[in-house]
Design a protein around this motif. Structure first.
Motif, PDB file in Angstrom:
ATOM      1  N   ASN A  70      59.301  43.950  27.677  1.00 53.54           N
ATOM      2  CA  ASN A  70      58.739  45.223  27.210  1.00 53.54           C
ATOM      3  C   ASN A  70      58.093  45.956  28.388  1.00 53.54           C
ATOM      4  OD1 ASN A  70      59.301  44.671  24.433  1.00 53.54           O
ATOM      5  ND2 ASN A  70      57.483  43.372  24.334  1.00 53.54           N
ATOM      6  N   ASP A  71      58.600  47.160  28.693  1.00 50.23           N
ATOM      7  CA  ASP A  71      57.991  47.919  29.793  1.00 50.23           C
ATOM      8  C   ASP A  71      56.789  48.722  29.314  1.00 50.23           C
ATOM      9  OD1 ASP A  71      59.332  49.793  28.304  1.00 50.23           O
ATOM     10  OD2 ASP A  71      60.255  50.822  30.014  1.00 50.23           O
ATOM     11  N   ALA A  72      56.660  48.840  27.984  1.00 48.91           N
ATOM     12  CA  ALA A  72      55.517  49.574  27.432  1.00 48.91           C
ATOM     13  C   ALA A  72      55.441  49.276  25.935  1.00 48.91           C
ATOM     14  CB  ALA A  72      55.682  51.076  27.668  1.00 48.91           C
ATOM     15  N   ALA A  73      54.411  49.812  25.304  1.00 47.89           N
ATOM     16  CA  ALA A  73      54.256  49.700  23.859  1.00 47.89           C
ATOM     17  C   ALA A  73      54.333  51.089  23.244  1.00 47.89           C
ATOM     18  CB  ALA A  73      52.923  49.054  23.509  1.00 47.89           C
ATOM     19  N   LEU A  74      54.695  51.128  21.970  1.00 46.92           N
ATOM     20  CA  LEU A  74      54.772  52.370  21.229  1.00 46.92           C
ATOM     21  C   LEU A  74      53.542  52.436  20.318  1.00 46.92           C
ATOM     22  CD1 LEU A  74      56.879  54.618  21.127  1.00 46.92           C
ATOM     23  CD2 LEU A  74      57.948  53.440  19.204  1.00 46.92           C
ATOM     24  N   VAL A  75      52.742  53.505  20.459  1.00 44.75           N
ATOM     25  CA  VAL A  75      51.561  53.708  19.614  1.00 44.75           C
ATOM     26  C   VAL A  75      51.892  54.853  18.665  1.00 44.75           C
ATOM     27  CG1 VAL A  75      49.082  54.126  19.543  1.00 44.75           C
ATOM     28  CG2 VAL A  75      50.100  52.989  21.541  1.00 44.75           C
ATOM     29  N   GLN A  76      51.854  54.580  17.358  1.00 41.68           N
ATOM     30  CA  GLN A  76      52.309  55.573  16.380  1.00 41.68           C
ATOM     31  C   GLN A  76      51.304  55.723  15.240  1.00 41.68           C
ATOM     32  OE1 GLN A  76      56.061  53.819  15.131  1.00 41.68           O
ATOM     33  NE2 GLN A  76      57.214  55.188  16.473  1.00 41.68           N
ATOM     34  N   GLY A 108      63.838  69.439  14.876  1.00 39.91           N
ATOM     35  CA  GLY A 108      63.133  70.071  13.780  1.00 39.91           C
ATOM     36  C   GLY A 108      63.031  69.208  12.534  1.00 39.91           C
ATOM     37  N   VAL A 109      63.247  67.917  12.697  1.00 40.43           N
ATOM     38  CA  VAL A 109      63.191  66.979  11.584  1.00 40.43           C
ATOM     39  C   VAL A 109      61.869  66.216  11.666  1.00 40.43           C
ATOM     40  CG1 VAL A 109      64.357  65.039  10.453  1.00 40.43           C
ATOM     41  CG2 VAL A 109      65.702  66.799  11.616  1.00 40.43           C
ATOM     42  N   ARG A 110      61.263  65.933  10.521  1.00 36.03           N
ATOM     43  CA  ARG A 110      59.977  65.221  10.490  1.00 36.03           C
ATOM     44  C   ARG A 110      60.079  63.904  11.255  1.00 36.03           C
ATOM     45  NH1 ARG A 110      55.340  62.781  10.742  1.00 36.03           N
ATOM     46  NH2 ARG A 110      54.382  61.896   8.847  1.00 36.03           N
ATOM     47  N   ALA A 111      59.181  63.714  12.223  1.00 37.56           N
ATOM     48  CA  ALA A 111      59.152  62.492  13.035  1.00 37.56           C
ATOM     49  C   ALA A 111      57.714  62.025  13.166  1.00 37.56           C
ATOM     50  CB  ALA A 111      59.757  62.740  14.411  1.00 37.56           C
ATOM     51  N   VAL A 112      57.541  60.763  13.468  1.00 34.46           N
ATOM     52  CA  VAL A 112      56.221  60.158  13.549  1.00 34.46           C
ATOM     53  C   VAL A 112      55.479  60.635  14.798  1.00 34.46           C
ATOM     54  CG1 VAL A 112      57.027  58.118  14.827  1.00 34.46           C
ATOM     55  CG2 VAL A 112      55.029  57.927  13.327  1.00 34.46           C
ATOM     56  N   ALA A 113      54.164  60.861  14.680  1.00 35.75           N
ATOM     57  CA  ALA A 113      53.326  61.162  15.849  1.00 35.75           C
ATOM     58  C   ALA A 113      53.208  59.887  16.678  1.00 35.75           C
ATOM     59  CB  ALA A 113      51.952  61.634  15.406  1.00 35.75           C
ATOM     60  N   GLN A 114      53.407  59.997  17.999  1.00 38.19           N
ATOM     61  CA  GLN A 114      53.522  58.777  18.799  1.00 38.19           C
ATOM     62  C   GLN A 114      53.278  59.043  20.270  1.00 38.19           C
ATOM     63  OE1 GLN A 114      57.591  57.344  18.678  1.00 38.19           O
ATOM     64  NE2 GLN A 114      58.400  59.163  19.650  1.00 38.19           N
ATOM     65  N   THR A 115      53.072  57.939  21.007  1.00 36.68           N
ATOM     66  CA  THR A 115      53.106  57.972  22.463  1.00 36.68           C
ATOM     67  C   THR A 115      53.637  56.642  22.971  1.00 36.68           C
ATOM     68  OG1 THR A 115      51.846  58.593  24.442  1.00 36.68           O
ATOM     69  CG2 THR A 115      50.817  56.980  22.985  1.00 36.68           C
ATOM     70  N   LYS A 116      54.104  56.653  24.191  1.00 35.61           N
ATOM     71  CA  LYS A 116      54.550  55.440  24.872  1.00 35.61           C
ATOM     72  C   LYS A 116      53.483  55.086  25.893  1.00 35.61           C
ATOM     73  CE  LYS A 116      58.395  53.779  27.762  1.00 35.61           C
ATOM     74  NZ  LYS A 116      59.645  54.189  28.455  1.00 35.61           N
ATOM     75  N   ALA A 117      52.942  53.871  25.785  1.00 37.79           N
ATOM     76  CA  ALA A 117      51.799  53.505  26.634  1.00 37.79           C
ATOM     77  C   ALA A 117      52.016  52.131  27.265  1.00 37.79           C
ATOM     78  CB  ALA A 117      50.518  53.496  25.812  1.00 37.79           C
TER      79      ALA A 117
END
Length: 907
Positions: free
Chosen positions: A131-137, A59-68
């Motif tokens: 790196n198995d993936a990138a973080l898109v934020q 419930g704490v503010r966190a960045v909108a993101q995906t792992k791609a």
């Protein structure tokens, strides 16, 4: 964990030193039963995607993101943002697990995102992992801050808040330009309010990630309109940056403490931690300027810029990551930062002016007249010029000096190979020797694989040199495979095994000691009986390990029972180099004075660089204890000594030829019969003189031309003309001696300051080296491994030198010491065996972790056990300057936390 337990009786803490050690430290602490963060969320404390999701779930503010890992996965995230009518660009794309702004992209279009994801995925990142993936934020707007804190039992204490200065430069969007300390209680009410907002938010993030114990380094963005904070990322370890910020924190924070101090209090002293304030008061303004290089090339010097920075009123400290001869890349992240300056002043306005003055050094145009550039470049070029790589196998003892000069003097790349990452001699490093390899390779048993690993790191390997006795055999094997200058491998074993060594010398028709190799008493008895039959003098005899060093377990035997006891004591025991003795060497006792012939060879041409006369005596129940050594002059007034030197030099040439030491250094111990003046080999090492290289200061000060064995060795490998110009035998301009301190009273060291002051006042004083720190146990001196330290003395007058040597010997006396003279060691406790105050395990003592590890011993007086999560880690060389990491034990993690924990406990 098993390996840790094998080394330590009482492990009281297990602490991550660097980001690479966070996961393993959690696993080990759980197995060792020490203070730890729960392992259930360990992955979320390392993996930035899992981190953000865990914070959001709480419930704490966190960045909108995906792992791609692919563009379609990233595209789906962008489409989802469209459907929510949320602002899409700019976006941030970065590795899921890395650090230091490594490959962090600010993307303004779908094509930018696609390119960034494809660039990152599969690449080896700055921490050495794929790196198995990138973080898109989402891109977080506003200023970026750092909240450094320490926790104990879920109680969090902020130790510093820093405001980052990040800018776009050199085609990169998130380059660190510096950071400044934020004051909770200062005159700037706005900044104080921001600090309180950040501290409260950071507490929520730590609770969400179950960071209950130990340090945390959290990067947070603050929205300029809503003042709502949002996590960028957090590391469950101390602030990195090689710990250079420490000087600022200690100078500015009321109480003079920093995150490392607070961390060790949290683990080791609950009352001291409880006494720390929840938030720090700041008494001065402090800032760190991260140098930004805008012109790539090969560094000639940093001296002029250093002089400018040192003259600033706020100057506190300067750190360079580059040495002359290094390639300076354009600064795009923390890994390409050339260095930093730490500034502190009571006046924030003065501090700001000094920061601006440093920024002027970086300008390519418009730099104030007379101001030098940040870097004095020998060559301006976009890509590194490969001047060749030197491989040093086991840069321990004097090998650390050799490795340091590869970069500092010869400006070559340095690749370090550890023949055994767990070696007990790995901590024997000359003080002041900055071993900063470009690459590190851990040998796993197969020379072919190790050679391949070296080639994978270096395009042009120009030399492979043993740094210590433990590296001699592997250096031969690697040099042969790498096609560099080498001694023939056919006699490699004879250059390490003292029994084979003696037999090879004898086979060549050169005088060698009478001997046998005996794993049992009957084998030794057969040798004694053979001596009887030859009517040769039987006693005394010498019994010692077949492969060790430093007078380790060398016995002088006067009877059959003495020989039997010595053989049985040695066989099967782990020796001083960390190997099991498969047998003992039984030899005739060689009478007369003992000398050392240090030489260097190239293509079979041998050049003596120094001859030393040993002073060995019986003390503390041991018969062969080094008390010191003095330099012998080939051309001095003492004709007798000059004649002896010539006899020894000629004999040493014969021994080197017999053992096929054609290239590189050799350190040979020889006895000279007092009646016949016939020399006989004790042993020889196909490497430089050891002793942590402390003798170097004497040789360079005394030998005409100012060179030593390390200098000559590097010339032999790297500069044939310079080697050819060296004389065959050295001329000595001054008298020089090294005094090896001998401790006659065992106990726990309080201080060495008083003895140091006495030695420093001597007319001939050159240098002093201590192997002990306050809180260490000082054993009785019986060999080189129990020597508390040494002093290096040089004087034009040999009589004055002798008097100063005698003055040092007086410090060691238990009775009859001159009135007012302090003892060699100021002991807080006198005891025969060590008192175990507990062992602290530090996993990956890199970056600020090196500062932390150093303070475990220097401040908290605990034993230090270092665990390397990956001995080949590319960040292993990121060590704070001046941080002396001298572990009591080292364990290399091989993948299984249970086995590593057992190894720790065994130590």
């Amino acid at each position: 964990a098993e390996a840790c337990v094998a080394h330590a009786r009482a492990i009281v803490a297990c602490i991550p030193g660097a980001e690479t050690g966070v996961l393993l430290a959690d696993q080990l602490a759980e197995r060792l039963g020490t203070r730890a963060n729960p392992t259930g969320l360990s992955a979320a404390r390392r993996n930035k995607f899992l981190m953000g999701e865990a914070v959001r779930a709480a419930g704490v503010r966190a960045v909108a993101q995906t792992k791609a890992a692919t563009w379609p996965e990233a595209k789906a995230f962008l489409d989802a943002l469209d459907q929510k009518a949320e602002r899409r660009f700019p976006l941030v794309v970065k590795p899921v697990e890395s650090a230091g702004s490594d490959d962090v992209f600010k993307c303004h279009s779908e094509q930018d995102v696609k390119d960034a994801v494809e660039h990152i995925t599969g690449k080896i990142n700055g921490l050495g992992n794929a790196n198995d993936a990138a973080l898109v934020q989402e891109f977080l707007r506003g200023d970026e801050y750092v909240v450094d804190a320490v926790s104990r039992d879920g109680v969090h204490k902020v130790v510093a808040i820093w405001k980052y200065d990040k800018r776009s430069v050199n085609g990169a969007n998130f380059v660190y330009f510096g950071m400044s300390l934020v004051d909770f209680f200062g005159d700037d009410a706005d900044q104080a309010e921001i600090a309180r907002i950040l501290a409260a938010y950071a507490d929520d993030v730590r609770d969400a990630l179950q960071i209950t114990d130990g340090p945390s380094h959290m990067e947070v963005k603050l929205d300029p309109e809503t003042r709502r904070p949002c996590l960028v990322e957090v590391g469950a370890r101390c602030h990195g940056g090689e710990g250079s910020w420490s000087a600022i924190a200690r100078a500015c924070v009321v109480g003079g403490y920093d995150q490392v101090d607070a961390t060790l209090k949290a683990y080791l002293d609950g009352e001291a931690f409880a006494a720390l304030p929840a938030t720090p008061a700041v008494a001065k303004a402090g800032a760190e300027i991260f140098f930004v290089n805008r012109l790539a090339g090969v560094v000639r010097s940093t001296d002029k810029a250093t002089a400018v920075v040192r003259r600033l009123e706020s100057f506190q400290k300067i750190e360079w990551q580059l040495k002359p001869g290094d390639f300076a890349a354009l600064t795009v992240d923390c890994f390409t930062r050339p260095g930093s300056a730490q500034l502190v002043h009571a006046d924030a306005t003065r501090l700001a002016a000094d920061c601006a003055a440093i920024r002027d050094l970086e300008l390519l145009s418009g730099r104030p007249k007379g101001l030098p550039p940040l870097l004095d470049l020998e060559l301006v070029c976009r890509v590194p010029i490969d001047k060749g790589t030197v491989v040093v196998v086991d840069p321990y003892s004097s090998g650390a000096v050799l490795a340091a000069r590869v970069r500092a003097v010869h400006r070559k790349k340095l690749l370090v190979v550890h023949s055994d990452p767990n070696s007990p001699v790995a901590s024997l490093v000359a003080s002041g020797a900055a071993v900063s390899p470009h690459h590190v390779v851990a040998h796993a048993g197969d020379p072919d694989q190790t050679a391949e690993a070296c080639v994978a790191h270096a395009r042009a390997i120009v030399a492979c040199i043993p740094g210590a006795e433990t590296g001699v055999l592997l250096a031969d094997q690697l040099a042969e495979r790498l096609g560099t200058r080498a001694n023939p491998t056919g006699l490699s074993a004879a250059r390490r095994n003292k029994f084979l060594m003696g037999e090879a010398v004898r086979a060549a028709g050169v005088r060698a000691v009478a001997q046998t190799k005996a794993a049992t008493w009957p084998e030794a008895k057969a040798f004694l009986d053979a001596l009887d039959q030859k009517a040769e003098r039987r006693f005394p005899l010498v019994v010692k390990p077949v492969e060790s060093a430093g007078s380790d377990d060398v016995f002088k035997c006067h009877s059959e029972q003495d020989v039997k006891d010595a053989v049985e004591h040695i066989t099967g025991k782990i020796n001083g180099l960390g190997n099991a003795n498969d047998a003992a060497l039984v030899q005739e006792f060689l009478r007369g004075d003992e000398y050392v012939v240090d030489a260097v060879s190239r293509d079979g041409v041998h050049k003596v660089v120094a001859i030393w006369k040993y002073d060995k005596r019986s003390v503390n129940g041991a018969n062969f204890v080094y008390f010191g050594m003095s330099l012998v002059d080939f051309f001095g007034d003492d004709a007798d000594q000059a004649e002896i030197a010539r006899i020894l030099a000629a004999y040493a040439d014969d021994v080197r030829d017999a053992l096929q030491i054609t290239d590189g250094p050799s350190h040979m111990e020889v006895k000279l019969d007092p009646e016949t003046r016939r020399p006989c080999l004790v042993e020889v090492g196909a490497r430089c003189h050891g002793g942590e290289g402390s003798w170097s200061a004497i040789a360079r000060a005394c030998v005409v031309g100012g060179y030593d064995q390390v200098d000559a060795t590097l010339k032999a490998y790297l500069d044939g003309e310079a080697f050819a110009a060296l004389p065959a035998t050295p001329a000595v301009a001054k008298a020089g001696a090294e005094i090896f301190f001998v401790n006659r009273l065992a106990g726990v060291v309080r201080s060495t300051d008083k003895a140091t002051a006495v030695v420093r006042r001597l007319e001939s004083f050159q240098k002093i080296e201590w192997q002990l720190k306050p809180g260490d146990f000082a054993a009785l001196t019986v060999d080189c491994f129990t020597r508390p330290g040494s002093a290096q003395l040089v004087h034009a007058d040999a009589t004055r030198l002798a008097a100063d040597c005698a003055a040092i010997r007086d410090l060691e006396l238990l009775s009859g010491r001159p009135k007012g003279l302090p003892p060699l060691l100021d002991l807080e406790l006198v005891c025969r065996v060590p008192i175990d105050k507990g062992t602290v395990v530090v996993v990956d003592p890199y970056s600020s972790g090196a500062v932390l590890a150093a303070r475990v011993r220097a401040v908290h007086r605990k034993k230090l056990l270092v665990v390397h999560s990956d001995p080949n880690s590319p960040v292993a060389s990121l060590v704070a300057s001046g941080a002396a990491v001298s572990p009591h034990h080292v364990v290399a993690h091989a993948g299984d936390p249970d086995q590593t924990a057992e190894a720790c406990v065994a130590h």
